[in-house]
Design a protein around this motif. Structure first.
Motif, mmCIF file in Angstrom:
data_model
loop_
_atom_site.group_PDB
_atom_site.id
_atom_site.type_symbol
_atom_site.label_atom_id
_atom_site.label_comp_id
_atom_site.label_asym_id
_atom_site.label_seq_id
_atom_site.Cartn_x
_atom_site.Cartn_y
_atom_site.Cartn_z
ATOM 1 N N ASN A 1 17.642 26.002 -24.766
ATOM 2 C CA ASN A 1 17.659 25.690 -26.197
ATOM 3 C C ASN A 1 16.861 26.696 -27.021
ATOM 4 N N GLY A 2 16.625 27.874 -26.437
ATOM 5 C CA GLY A 2 16.091 28.977 -27.208
ATOM 6 C C GLY A 2 14.585 29.122 -27.223
ATOM 7 N N HIS A 3 13.867 28.314 -26.445
ATOM 8 C CA HIS A 3 12.415 28.401 -26.430
ATOM 9 C C HIS A 3 11.935 29.303 -25.283
ATOM 10 N N ILE A 4 10.750 29.858 -25.444
ATOM 11 C CA ILE A 4 10.098 30.612 -24.380
ATOM 12 C C ILE A 4 9.070 29.677 -23.741
ATOM 13 N N VAL A 5 9.132 29.515 -22.419
ATOM 14 C CA VAL A 5 8.323 28.489 -21.756
ATOM 15 C C VAL A 5 7.492 29.086 -20.625
ATOM 16 N N ASP A 6 6.182 28.867 -20.686
ATOM 17 C CA ASP A 6 5.287 29.153 -19.563
ATOM 18 C C ASP A 6 4.942 27.816 -18.909
ATOM 19 N N THR A 7 4.700 27.846 -17.590
ATOM 20 C CA THR A 7 4.419 26.615 -16.868
ATOM 21 C C THR A 7 3.134 26.736 -16.058
ATOM 22 N N ALA A 8 2.307 25.694 -16.127
ATOM 23 C CA ALA A 8 1.114 25.583 -15.282
ATOM 24 C C ALA A 8 1.253 24.300 -14.479
ATOM 25 N N PHE A 9 0.809 24.332 -13.209
ATOM 26 C CA PHE A 9 1.004 23.191 -12.318
ATOM 27 C C PHE A 9 -0.266 22.385 -12.056
ATOM 28 N N ASP A 10 -1.368 22.768 -12.673
ATOM 29 C CA ASP A 10 -2.591 21.973 -12.548
ATOM 30 C C ASP A 10 -3.407 22.123 -13.823
ATOM 31 N N GLY A 11 -4.408 21.252 -13.961
ATOM 32 C CA GLY A 11 -5.189 21.236 -15.184
ATOM 33 C C GLY A 11 -6.028 22.477 -15.412
ATOM 34 N N VAL A 12 -6.547 23.071 -14.338
ATOM 35 C CA VAL A 12 -7.408 24.252 -14.483
ATOM 36 C C VAL A 12 -6.607 25.424 -15.043
ATOM 37 N N GLU A 13 -5.454 25.695 -14.413
ATOM 38 C CA GLU A 13 -4.599 26.786 -14.893
ATOM 39 C C GLU A 13 -4.071 26.485 -16.289
ATOM 40 N N GLY A 14 -3.714 25.223 -16.517
ATOM 41 C CA GLY A 14 -3.182 24.842 -17.823
ATOM 42 C C GLY A 14 -4.183 25.055 -18.944
ATOM 43 N N LEU A 15 -5.428 24.647 -18.714
ATOM 44 C CA LEU A 15 -6.461 24.829 -19.739
ATOM 45 C C LEU A 15 -6.717 26.304 -19.992
ATOM 46 N N HIS A 16 -6.722 27.109 -18.919
ATOM 47 C CA HIS A 16 -6.927 28.551 -19.075
ATOM 48 C C HIS A 16 -5.821 29.167 -19.927
ATOM 49 N N LEU A 17 -4.574 28.853 -19.613
ATOM 50 C CA LEU A 17 -3.455 29.420 -20.382
ATOM 51 C C LEU A 17 -3.477 28.924 -21.824
ATOM 52 N N ALA A 18 -3.765 27.641 -21.989
ATOM 53 C CA ALA A 18 -3.744 27.058 -23.335
ATOM 54 C C ALA A 18 -4.778 27.688 -24.254
ATOM 55 N N THR A 19 -5.942 28.029 -23.709
ATOM 56 C CA THR A 19 -7.026 28.548 -24.545
ATOM 57 C C THR A 19 -7.070 30.072 -24.600
ATOM 58 N N SER A 20 -6.321 30.732 -23.726
ATOM 59 C CA SER A 20 -6.335 32.199 -23.740
ATOM 60 C C SER A 20 -5.047 32.793 -24.283
ATOM 61 N N GLY A 21 -3.985 31.985 -24.344
ATOM 62 C CA GLY A 21 -2.715 32.468 -24.862
ATOM 63 C C GLY A 21 -2.438 31.919 -26.243
ATOM 64 N N HIS A 22 -1.282 32.313 -26.795
ATOM 65 C CA HIS A 22 -0.874 31.813 -28.109
ATOM 66 C C HIS A 22 0.417 31.023 -27.932
ATOM 67 N N TYR A 23 0.353 29.729 -28.206
ATOM 68 C CA TYR A 23 1.515 28.861 -28.064
ATOM 69 C C TYR A 23 1.739 28.066 -29.347
ATOM 70 N N ASP A 24 3.004 27.747 -29.593
ATOM 71 C CA ASP A 24 3.353 26.941 -30.757
ATOM 72 C C ASP A 24 3.259 25.458 -30.459
ATOM 73 N N LEU A 25 3.360 25.093 -29.161
ATOM 74 C CA LEU A 25 3.310 23.697 -28.757
ATOM 75 C C LEU A 25 2.973 23.628 -27.273
ATOM 76 N N ILE A 26 2.187 22.614 -26.894
ATOM 77 C CA ILE A 26 1.811 22.414 -25.493
ATOM 78 C C ILE A 26 2.298 21.040 -25.051
ATOM 79 N N LEU A 27 3.023 21.003 -23.927
ATOM 80 C CA LEU A 27 3.485 19.761 -23.318
ATOM 81 C C LEU A 27 2.563 19.459 -22.139
ATOM 82 N N LEU A 28 1.935 18.300 -22.140
ATOM 83 C CA LEU A 28 0.825 18.038 -21.220
ATOM 84 C C LEU A 28 0.988 16.709 -20.492
ATOM 85 N N ASP A 29 0.905 16.757 -19.166
ATOM 86 C CA ASP A 29 0.887 15.536 -18.356
ATOM 87 C C ASP A 29 -0.548 15.010 -18.308
ATOM 88 N N VAL A 30 -0.700 13.728 -18.009
ATOM 89 C CA VAL A 30 -2.042 13.141 -17.911
ATOM 90 C C VAL A 30 -2.600 13.301 -16.502
#
Length: 226
Positions: A23-52
């Motif tokens: 549907n035209g989006h660019i998507v990066d994927t992280a499989f755990d919270g540590v990697e996810g937090l690192h990518l979220a705070t070091s990269g530039h994203y328009d939206l973050i989809l987050l599991d609990v």
């Protein structure tokens, strides 16, 4: 839009990546919270989809870490459907909370709401501006600097669509649906031909190019030197 999916379940992560990319989006994927937090705070994203329920660091803690740095929109996608969990997520600063399993069309619709909030509105004079480009939405006039650019009706509609999604990669499918009101056929090159004609008028006479190809995804209108 550039999205980050933080999801430890591989099948769900693959499903999200495939559907959102189509549907035209660019998507990066992280499989755990540590990697996810690192990518979220070091990269530039328009939206973050987050599991609990994530290994390493929970989704709650990932959201707390994100909110200490930025206000990027965050959607929780979780199997936890208790009211207390939903309330907790929203109070921590999530922008939305969707319970698995969810309808993918609903997720796309909610993402589109975020995209519309980001899309630039015309200035009070009814003009969309990208670098030295001016798109007069009321008079249907286009200028780059002091040069007037004459476009056909479809070329103007295409440019108007790209300008209203400036900085966002839009797929050929979305362009076909919104400019021609048609379903995109991979064997049809109508979108590529139209973009090529628009570029010939909009970009070729000028040093800076505004319409860019994102290989395998679509096109983006942006002032890259900004």
């Amino acid at each position: 839009m550039r999205l980050l999916s933080i999801e430890d379940e591989k099948s769900t992560a693959a499903y999200l990546h495939k559907g959102l990319t189509e549907n035209g989006h660019i998507v990066d994927t992280a499989f755990d919270g540590v990697e996810g937090l690192h990518l979220a705070t070091s990269g530039h994203y328009d939206l973050i989809l987050l599991d609990v329920g994530l290994p390493g660091v929970s989704g709650w803690e990932v959201l707390r870490g994100i909110r200490t740095h930025q206000q990027t929109p965050v959607f929780f996608l979780s199997g936890r459907d208790d009211v207390d969990d939903r309330v907790k997520g929203l109070l921590l600063g999530a922008d939305d909370y969707m319970v698995k399993p969810f309808a993918f069309s609903e997720l796309l619709a909610r993402i589109q709401v975020v995209a519309r909030r980001r899309a630039p509105l015309p200035a009070p004079d009814g003009v969309l501006r990208v670098g030295d480009l001016e798109v007069d939405t009321a008079r249907r006039r286009v200028k780059r600097g002091k040069s007037r650019i004459d476009l056909t009706t479809k070329e103007f509609v295409l440019l108007d669509y790209l300008a209203r999604h400036v900085g966002q990669v839009v797929s050929r499918t979305l362009i076909a649906q919104n400019v021609w009101d048609m379903h995109f056929d991979s064997d049809t090159n109508v979108v590529d031909v139209a973009v090529r004609r628009l570029r010939a008028k909009l970009d070729e006479p000028f040093t800076e190019k505004l319409v860019h190809t994102v290989r395998g995804v679509g096109y983006v209108l942006e002032h890259q030197s900004a």
